[in-house]
Design an enzyme around this catalytic site. Structure first.
Site, mmCIF file in Angstrom:
data_model
loop_
_atom_site.group_PDB
_atom_site.id
_atom_site.type_symbol
_atom_site.label_atom_id
_atom_site.label_comp_id
_atom_site.label_asym_id
_atom_site.label_seq_id
_atom_site.Cartn_x
_atom_site.Cartn_y
_atom_site.Cartn_z
ATOM 1 N N GLU A 1 -5.067 -8.782 0.897
ATOM 2 C CA GLU A 1 -5.819 -8.545 2.146
ATOM 3 C C GLU A 1 -7.391 -8.479 2.040
ATOM 4 O O GLU A 1 -7.437 -7.763 0.886
ATOM 5 C CB GLU A 1 -5.188 -7.490 2.863
ATOM 6 C CG GLU A 1 -4.100 -7.428 3.377
ATOM 7 C CD GLU A 1 -3.513 -6.242 4.275
ATOM 8 O OE1 GLU A 1 -4.246 -5.250 4.521
ATOM 9 O OE2 GLU A 1 -2.004 -5.879 4.206
ATOM 10 N N GLU B 1 0.637 -1.337 0.001
ATOM 11 C CA GLU B 1 0.008 0.017 0.131
ATOM 12 C C GLU B 1 0.941 1.351 -0.125
ATOM 13 O O GLU B 1 0.838 2.004 0.918
ATOM 14 C CB GLU B 1 -0.961 0.231 1.242
ATOM 15 C CG GLU B 1 -1.696 -1.206 1.361
ATOM 16 C CD GLU B 1 -2.962 -1.079 2.426
ATOM 17 O OE1 GLU B 1 -2.877 -0.130 3.165
ATOM 18 O OE2 GLU B 1 -3.823 -1.886 2.433
#
Ligand code: GCO
Length: 450
Positions: A355, A166
């Site tokens: 995720e 991220e």
């Protein structure tokens, strides 16, 4: 009743990150990380929680691997703490740090679990932050050196690698919103951090191509979301396009197309000074990856709001959807929309959902169980949508639930529980929740019923 069967080679896993579970923040020669430092400053983290002990996974990793085996996980996504390997950010690697990951990887392989290693999940060595951190272009080269060292040490046994987790959050939550370490609040800082993170990704991919064992694969994990305008007005459509640019395109375009999106480049350059983009940077960033990792939790719904800083739009809730303990709206169809969009716009050869999961305020029953029906339902409904995307031709090769264990949820400290396994932080006892037992049985049949 419908039966959703997944492809035979589909990988089922769970994910964690070093800073969120390991603890032992000052053991084994580990250096200070920016989260060790940031979390000690009053007001930065709920309850003043620090990652000092976390789930004590550093000492309990064998027990945790045994738990994974019992849950029949096919793969485990973990991250490597850079300050364990380079306590001062550079120089000579710390043998004890490498030993820890060597032992973890061996234990996983003995248990028949495929390791997937993330190189950067937000715990920069503080020593590098002291030299400017990700705002400093030199940090990208330090990352490439660190990556090469870890490829060398573990590459004979780890076949799946992720450079960054991220980069949007690292750069914007860390340097613009100030909610994450290192707690900066400047658009210019965030843009510099984003460019150097992307550059370091490309450099690490190139280093990997020189040493990577054949058959092993490398990619990057982006937190992406489908973006929906809150109404059909032209202003809201513009707002949605901008947020999509900031969240999704600013990172996916460079990685898959070797360029920043023009509309955002214009917007950002007007609002702040952009970091120097050297000749050749974009080619390095666009070095081909083997897969895209996608973290998806909730959709983005955006409306135009002239008063909102700095770009005149704001995120809103749809309002009719259930929310998790994070206040995030649950919208599994968003995962389907996102998969189709990624396939159409970027056409990655392979995707892993690295995720997906939810926080709920779990409690132990008097019988000692945790009946997390909402989490189970969240996961099940997202998997139905993922199955639909696979049927429609999206090359999804695996799914990793976030998270294996309740853990240190960054600025929320230990207050938010994302695990499929409950952690009693007083005793460090692990208790698989109902969702974990359901996941285990689902993995065994490689199919969902619903
Ligand atoms: C992220 C990180 C995880 C978080 C999880 C829940 O996506 O923010 O990768 O470390 O814990 O996403 O917020």
């Amino acid at each position: 009743m419908t039966y959703y069967e997944f492809p035979k080679s589909f990988i089922w896993g769970a994910a964690t990150a070093a800073c969120q579970i390991e603890g032992a923040a000052q053991e084994g020669g580990k250096g200070e990380s920016i989260w060790d430092r940031f979390s000690r400053i009053p007001g930065n983290v709920a309850n003043g929680d620090t990652p000092e002990e976390a789930c004590d996974h550093y000492h309990r990793f064998r027990e945790d691997v045994e738990l994974m085996r019992e849950l029949r996980l096919g793969a485990y996504r973990f991250s490597i703490a850079w300050p364990r390997i380079y306590p001062n950010g550079a120089g000579k690697p710390n043998r004890k740090g490498l030993d820890f990951y060597n032992e973890l990887v061996d234990a996983l392989l003995d248990a028949g679990i495929t390791p997937m290693a993330t190189l950067y999940h937000w715990d920069l060595p503080q020593a590098l932050q002291d030299k400017g951190g990700w705002e400093n272009r030199d940090t990208a080269s330090r990352f490439a050196d660190y990556s090469a060292c870890v490829f060398e040490a573990l590459g004979d046994r780890v076949g799946l690698w992720i450079t960054h987790n991220e980069p949007f959050v690292t750069s914007f939550a860390g340097h613009y919103a100030g909610e994450h370490a290192p707690g900066k609040r400047s658009l210019q800082s965030a843009l510099a951090a984003a460019h150097h993170l992307l550059l370091s990704h490309g450099q690490a991919v190139r280093a990997f191509r020189e040493v990577g064992r054949s058959g092993s694969r490398i990619g990057i994990t982006l937190n992406m979301a489908p973006v929906y305008p809150s109404t059909s007005s032209a202003e809201d459509a513009r707002a949605a396009a901008l947020w999509d640019g900031a969240l999704n395109r600013w990172f996916a375009d460079p990685v898959f197309r070797g360029s920043y999106p023009d509309d955002m480049l214009q917007l950002y350059s007007d609002a702040a000074s952009m970091p120097a983009i050297h000749k050749g940077d974009m080619e390095i960033i666009g070095s081909p990856v083997d897969f895209l990792g996608v973290n998806y939790y909730n959709p983005s719904i955006v409306m135009s709001d002239r008063a909102a800083q700095p770009f005149g739009f704001a995120g809103v809730r749809r309002g009719d959807l259930p929310v998790t303990d994070m206040g995030w709206e649950v919208y599994p169809e968003g995962l389907y929309d996102l998969m189709m969009r990624i396939k159409n716009d970027y056409a990655p050869a392979s995707i892993y959902i690295t995720e997906n999961g939810a926080a709920y305020p779990d409690t132990l029953t008097p019988q000692g169980t945790v009946d997390d029906d909402e989490r189970l339902d969240y996961i099940r409904r997202h998997l139905v949508q993922l199955h639909r995307a696979i049927q429609d031709g999206v090359p999804v090769d695996g799914y990793f639930v976030w998270s294996l264990l309740d853990n240190y949820e960054w600025a929320h400290g230990y207050a938010k529980r994302f695990g499929i396994t409950y952690v009693d932080y007083h005793t460090q006892k692990r208790i698989p929740k109902k969702s974990a037992l359901w996941y285990r049985d689902m993995i065994a049949s490689n199919a969902l019923r619903g």
